[in-house]
Motif scaffolding. Structure first.
Motif, PDB file in Angstrom:
ATOM      1  N   TRP A   1     -11.631 -35.714  64.510  1.00  0.00           N
ATOM      2  CA  TRP A   1     -12.150 -35.730  65.883  1.00  0.00           C
ATOM      3  C   TRP A   1     -11.781 -34.449  66.623  1.00  0.00           C
ATOM      4  O   TRP A   1     -12.633 -33.832  67.281  1.00  0.00           O
ATOM      5  CB  TRP A   1     -11.609 -36.954  66.619  1.00  0.00           C
ATOM      6  CG  TRP A   1     -11.979 -37.011  68.071  1.00  0.00           C
ATOM      7  CD1 TRP A   1     -13.201 -37.327  68.600  1.00  0.00           C
ATOM      8  CD2 TRP A   1     -11.114 -36.761  69.190  1.00  0.00           C
ATOM      9  NE1 TRP A   1     -13.143 -37.282  69.969  1.00  0.00           N
ATOM     10  CE2 TRP A   1     -11.882 -36.943  70.363  1.00  0.00           C
ATOM     11  CE3 TRP A   1      -9.769 -36.408  69.316  1.00  0.00           C
ATOM     12  CZ2 TRP A   1     -11.350 -36.786  71.641  1.00  0.00           C
ATOM     13  CZ3 TRP A   1      -9.233 -36.250  70.586  1.00  0.00           C
ATOM     14  CH2 TRP A   1     -10.019 -36.438  71.721  1.00  0.00           C
ATOM     15  N   LEU A   2     -10.538 -34.028  66.521  1.00  0.00           N
ATOM     16  CA  LEU A   2     -10.110 -32.782  67.155  1.00  0.00           C
ATOM     17  C   LEU A   2     -10.925 -31.601  66.642  1.00  0.00           C
ATOM     18  O   LEU A   2     -11.325 -30.723  67.415  1.00  0.00           O
ATOM     19  CB  LEU A   2      -8.622 -32.540  66.891  1.00  0.00           C
ATOM     20  CG  LEU A   2      -7.613 -33.443  67.622  1.00  0.00           C
ATOM     21  CD1 LEU A   2      -6.207 -33.208  67.092  1.00  0.00           C
ATOM     22  CD2 LEU A   2      -7.666 -33.216  69.128  1.00  0.00           C
ATOM     23  N   ASP A   3     -11.172 -31.585  65.344  1.00  0.00           N
ATOM     24  CA  ASP A   3     -11.946 -30.497  64.752  1.00  0.00           C
ATOM     25  C   ASP A   3     -13.379 -30.489  65.277  1.00  0.00           C
ATOM     26  O   ASP A   3     -13.988 -29.424  65.436  1.00  0.00           O
ATOM     27  CB  ASP A   3     -11.938 -30.645  63.230  1.00  0.00           C
ATOM     28  CG  ASP A   3     -12.208 -29.332  62.520  1.00  0.00           C
ATOM     29  OD1 ASP A   3     -11.616 -28.314  62.919  1.00  0.00           O
ATOM     30  OD2 ASP A   3     -13.022 -29.319  61.578  1.00  0.00           O
ATOM     31  N   GLU A   4     -13.894 -31.668  65.566  1.00  0.00           N
ATOM     32  CA  GLU A   4     -15.276 -31.787  66.049  1.00  0.00           C
ATOM     33  C   GLU A   4     -15.406 -31.374  67.514  1.00  0.00           C
ATOM     34  O   GLU A   4     -16.346 -30.667  67.885  1.00  0.00           O
ATOM     35  CB  GLU A   4     -15.749 -33.221  65.859  1.00  0.00           C
ATOM     36  CG  GLU A   4     -17.204 -33.459  66.200  1.00  0.00           C
ATOM     37  CD  GLU A   4     -17.650 -34.869  65.869  1.00  0.00           C
ATOM     38  OE1 GLU A   4     -18.167 -35.561  66.763  1.00  0.00           O
ATOM     39  OE2 GLU A   4     -17.471 -35.280  64.695  1.00  0.00           O
ATOM     40  N   ILE A   5     -14.461 -31.804  68.350  1.00  0.00           N
ATOM     41  CA  ILE A   5     -14.598 -31.557  69.781  1.00  0.00           C
ATOM     42  C   ILE A   5     -14.219 -30.135  70.176  1.00  0.00           C
ATOM     43  O   ILE A   5     -14.569 -29.690  71.278  1.00  0.00           O
ATOM     44  CB  ILE A   5     -13.770 -32.552  70.612  1.00  0.00           C
ATOM     45  CG1 ILE A   5     -12.263 -32.317  70.400  1.00  0.00           C
ATOM     46  CG2 ILE A   5     -14.166 -33.980  70.288  1.00  0.00           C
ATOM     47  CD1 ILE A   5     -11.377 -33.109  71.347  1.00  0.00           C
ATOM     48  N   LYS A   6     -13.542 -29.401  69.303  1.00  0.00           N
ATOM     49  CA  LYS A   6     -13.120 -28.051  69.664  1.00  0.00           C
ATOM     50  C   LYS A   6     -14.301 -27.129  69.927  1.00  0.00           C
ATOM     51  O   LYS A   6     -14.151 -26.078  70.557  1.00  0.00           O
ATOM     52  CB  LYS A   6     -12.212 -27.463  68.578  1.00  0.00           C
ATOM     53  CG  LYS A   6     -12.927 -27.122  67.282  1.00  0.00           C
ATOM     54  CD  LYS A   6     -11.962 -26.592  66.230  1.00  0.00           C
ATOM     55  CE  LYS A   6     -12.707 -26.193  64.953  1.00  0.00           C
ATOM     56  NZ  LYS A   6     -11.783 -25.733  63.893  1.00  0.00           N
ATOM     57  N   THR A   7     -15.484 -27.521  69.460  1.00  0.00           N
ATOM     58  CA  THR A   7     -16.660 -26.651  69.621  1.00  0.00           C
ATOM     59  C   THR A   7     -17.132 -26.588  71.066  1.00  0.00           C
ATOM     60  O   THR A   7     -17.733 -25.578  71.470  1.00  0.00           O
ATOM     61  CB  THR A   7     -17.813 -27.140  68.731  1.00  0.00           C
ATOM     62  OG1 THR A   7     -18.136 -28.498  69.068  1.00  0.00           O
ATOM     63  CG2 THR A   7     -17.422 -27.068  67.259  1.00  0.00           C
ATOM     64  N   ASP A   8     -16.894 -27.650  71.849  1.00  0.00           N
ATOM     65  CA  ASP A   8     -17.364 -27.622  73.242  1.00  0.00           C
ATOM     66  C   ASP A   8     -16.293 -28.088  74.229  1.00  0.00           C
ATOM     67  O   ASP A   8     -16.602 -28.442  75.363  1.00  0.00           O
ATOM     68  CB  ASP A   8     -18.630 -28.466  73.400  1.00  0.00           C
ATOM     69  CG  ASP A   8     -18.404 -29.957  73.166  1.00  0.00           C
ATOM     70  OD1 ASP A   8     -17.282 -30.336  72.764  1.00  0.00           O
ATOM     71  OD2 ASP A   8     -19.347 -30.739  73.377  1.00  0.00           O
ATOM     72  N   ALA A   9     -15.032 -28.085  73.822  1.00  0.00           N
ATOM     73  CA  ALA A   9     -13.952 -28.540  74.703  1.00  0.00           C
ATOM     74  C   ALA A   9     -13.537 -27.439  75.671  1.00  0.00           C
ATOM     75  O   ALA A   9     -13.217 -26.316  75.258  1.00  0.00           O
ATOM     76  CB  ALA A   9     -12.751 -28.985  73.883  1.00  0.00           C
TER      77      ALA A   9
END
Length: 251
Positions: A35-43
């Motif tokens: 999840w962290l890896d996924e959200i880092k793109t638009d966080a």
């Protein structure tokens, strides 16, 4: 803070990594890291509202073994320039500089207020807030007492960790947790606490963890209460897109 167009602020709480054993929590850790890896793109920022670990204690030269995937991912995200904010919970309240020094992540031991896109947020883990839970409040005073922490520090880490893990899993009074069932607005302590704070000053959003139950409650006066649930049963998290706050489930 103004959120750049296309960016979002993410909120998560109550992973309890290490419970009931490190082996059993490992799949949940991998899911959280994904999840962290996924959200880092638009966080634009990430808020972790406590109980990331089921137990955490920092000795002078030792930190608990394990959780390297989580810590490594947090370090990677923070090094990329994305702010991360950590609020201690009742299971990981014994943080003492490691996150700040090693990960450059500020750690908060009390509720804090933030403003994003002119929306005000009251943020806390949630333990010990509100008019009740007196047994836990007394226990927390013992745990945070400098003398108690000094004495615990002198236990060998293997002994201290084993004792703490047993107490964390077995003792509901120490953990401060409750059965994850909605008790009604008049009996949910964090809702009562939020309403009392709302009488003092308007806030758009009250965001908590601790209860292990995803909740969205309209408090009136254009204010809402959210509880983030957990990453044990629900795998829920919050997202603020600059205007709206929404609860989602990671699958």
């Amino acid at each position: 803070m103004q959120i750049p167009k296309g960016k979002k602020i993410y909120f998560a709480s109550d992973n309890h990594l290490g419970a009931p054993t490190k082996e059993e929590s490992f799949p949940r850790e991998k899911k959280f890291v994904a999840w962290l890896d996924e959200i880092k793109t638009d966080a634009a920022a990430i808020f972790l509202l406590g109980d990331l670990f089921d137990f955490w204690f920092e000795y002078s030269t030792v930190v608990p073994k394990g959780f390297v995937r989580t810590l490594g991912k947090l370090a990677e995200i923070r090094d990329s320039g994305i702010p991360i904010y950590f609020f201690v919970g009742n299971h990981d309240l014994w943080m003492n500089g490691y996150f700040e020094k090693e990960l450059n992540i500020p750690v908060y031991h009390k509720p804090m207020e933030f403003t994003f896109n002119n929306k005000t947020f009251f943020i806390a883990h949630g333990d010990g807030l509100g008019p009740y839970d007196k047994g836990f409040k007394r226990m927390k005073k013992v745990f945070t007492n400098p003398v108690f922490k000094f004495l615990f520090k002198w236990l060998h880490p293997d002994i201290g960790m084993r004792i703490a893990q047993y107490m964390s899993v077995k003792n509901k009074l120490i953990s401060g947790e409750h059965d994850a069932k909605f008790l009604g607005e008049d009996n949910e302590w964090l809702i009562l606490y939020s309403k009392s704070k709302l009488e003092e000053q308007h806030r758009d959003f009250f965001i908590y963890g601790h209860r292990h139950l995803p909740m969205e409650i309209d408090l009136g006066q254009d204010s809402k209460y959210f509880n983030l649930g957990d990453w044990i049963q629900y795998f829920t998290y919050g997202v603020f897109d600059g205007e709206h706050f929404e609860m989602k489930t990671y699958k």
